[in-house]
Design a protein around this motif. Structure first.
Motif, short mmCIF file in Angstrom:
data_model
loop_
_atom_site.label_atom_id
_atom_site.label_comp_id
_atom_site.label_asym_id
_atom_site.label_seq_id
_atom_site.Cartn_x
_atom_site.Cartn_y
_atom_site.Cartn_z
N MET A 1 0.84 -1.19 0.00
CA MET A 1 0.00 0.00 0.00
C MET A 1 0.88 1.25 0.00
N GLN A 2 0.46 2.22 -0.74
CA GLN A 2 1.23 3.45 -0.87
C GLN A 2 1.06 4.31 0.38
N ASN A 3 2.14 4.98 0.75
CA ASN A 3 2.14 5.85 1.92
C ASN A 3 2.12 7.30 1.45
N ILE A 4 0.99 7.98 1.69
CA ILE A 4 0.85 9.40 1.37
C ILE A 4 0.58 10.12 2.68
N GLN A 5 1.34 11.17 2.93
CA GLN A 5 1.19 11.92 4.18
C GLN A 5 1.26 13.41 3.88
N ILE A 6 0.94 14.22 4.88
CA ILE A 6 1.03 15.67 4.72
C ILE A 6 1.96 16.25 5.78
N LYS A 7 2.50 17.42 5.46
CA LYS A 7 3.45 18.06 6.36
C LYS A 7 3.52 19.55 6.02
N ARG A 8 3.69 20.36 7.04
CA ARG A 8 3.88 21.80 6.79
C ARG A 8 5.22 22.03 6.11
N ALA A 9 5.22 22.94 5.17
CA ALA A 9 6.44 23.27 4.43
C ALA A 9 7.53 23.80 5.36
N TYR A 10 7.14 24.32 6.51
CA TYR A 10 8.10 24.94 7.45
C TYR A 10 8.79 23.91 8.34
N GLU A 11 8.31 22.68 8.32
CA GLU A 11 8.97 21.63 9.10
C GLU A 11 10.18 21.12 8.32
N PRO A 12 11.24 20.72 9.01
CA PRO A 12 12.43 20.25 8.30
C PRO A 12 12.16 19.00 7.47
N ALA A 13 12.86 18.89 6.38
CA ALA A 13 12.76 17.69 5.54
C ALA A 13 13.33 16.50 6.30
N SER A 14 12.79 15.33 6.00
CA SER A 14 13.22 14.10 6.66
C SER A 14 13.31 12.99 5.62
N ASP A 15 14.16 12.02 5.86
CA ASP A 15 14.25 10.87 4.96
C ASP A 15 12.92 10.14 4.86
N SER A 16 12.13 10.17 5.92
CA SER A 16 10.84 9.47 5.92
C SER A 16 9.78 10.18 5.07
N ASP A 17 10.11 11.37 4.55
CA ASP A 17 9.16 12.10 3.69
C ASP A 17 9.02 11.47 2.32
N GLY A 18 10.03 10.76 1.88
CA GLY A 18 9.99 10.23 0.53
C GLY A 18 9.99 11.35 -0.49
N PHE A 19 9.13 11.26 -1.49
CA PHE A 19 9.02 12.26 -2.55
C PHE A 19 8.16 13.41 -2.04
N ARG A 20 8.71 14.62 -2.05
CA ARG A 20 8.04 15.79 -1.46
C ARG A 20 7.42 16.66 -2.55
N ILE A 21 6.09 16.87 -2.44
CA ILE A 21 5.36 17.67 -3.42
C ILE A 21 4.74 18.87 -2.72
N TYR A 22 5.15 20.05 -3.14
CA TYR A 22 4.56 21.28 -2.60
C TYR A 22 3.29 21.57 -3.39
N ILE A 23 2.15 21.72 -2.69
CA ILE A 23 0.86 21.76 -3.37
C ILE A 23 0.13 23.10 -3.26
#
Length: 118
Positions: free
Chosen positions: A1-23
């Motif tokens: 199953m695919q993992n899609i999550q959300i995060k504020r742009a102001y939070e630091p990037a993390s390896d667990s973010d995977g592919f990051r899409i600014y929307i």
């Protein structure tokens, strides 16, 4: 199953973010191009300017209507189908948004719609 999550742009990037899409359509205020890490900026998936401005005039009273209107925009937007196809090729995707409100923003709606269509 695919993992899609959300995060504020102001939070630091993390390896667990995977592919990051600014929307969001607008660049996140206060972040520089050198420090804000994203893999794709998909402006076309953001709410229309008219809808965004309408919602921000009175977000407390317009959330339910905004949610309905934005979902309607997404379902009529060819960019939504393109985004679904694109993220299907990625094992982990993080949708980045710049709103201060972590429960009432376009990323919450987009994530819900993506998950409901899987």
């Amino acid at each position: 199953m695919q993992n899609i999550q959300i995060k504020r742009a102001y939070e630091p990037a993390s390896d667990s973010d995977g592919f990051r899409i600014y929307i969001d359509r607008l660049w996140p205020r206060g972040l520089s191009h050198e420090t804000f890490h994203y893999d794709l900026w998909d402006k076309d998936i953001a709410p229309s300017t008219e809808l965004r401005e309408w919602f921000h005039q009175n977000p407390a009273d317009r959330w339910t209507q905004f949610e309905q209107k934005y979902k309607k925009e997404l379902l009529a937007n060819p960019a939504f189908e393109k985004l679904k196809e694109y993220i299907a090729t990625k094992p982990i995707v993080t949708l980045l948004y710049s709103s201060h409100d972590q429960t009432h923003n376009n990323a919450v709606i987009l994530l819900d719609l993506l998950k409901s269509q899987n």
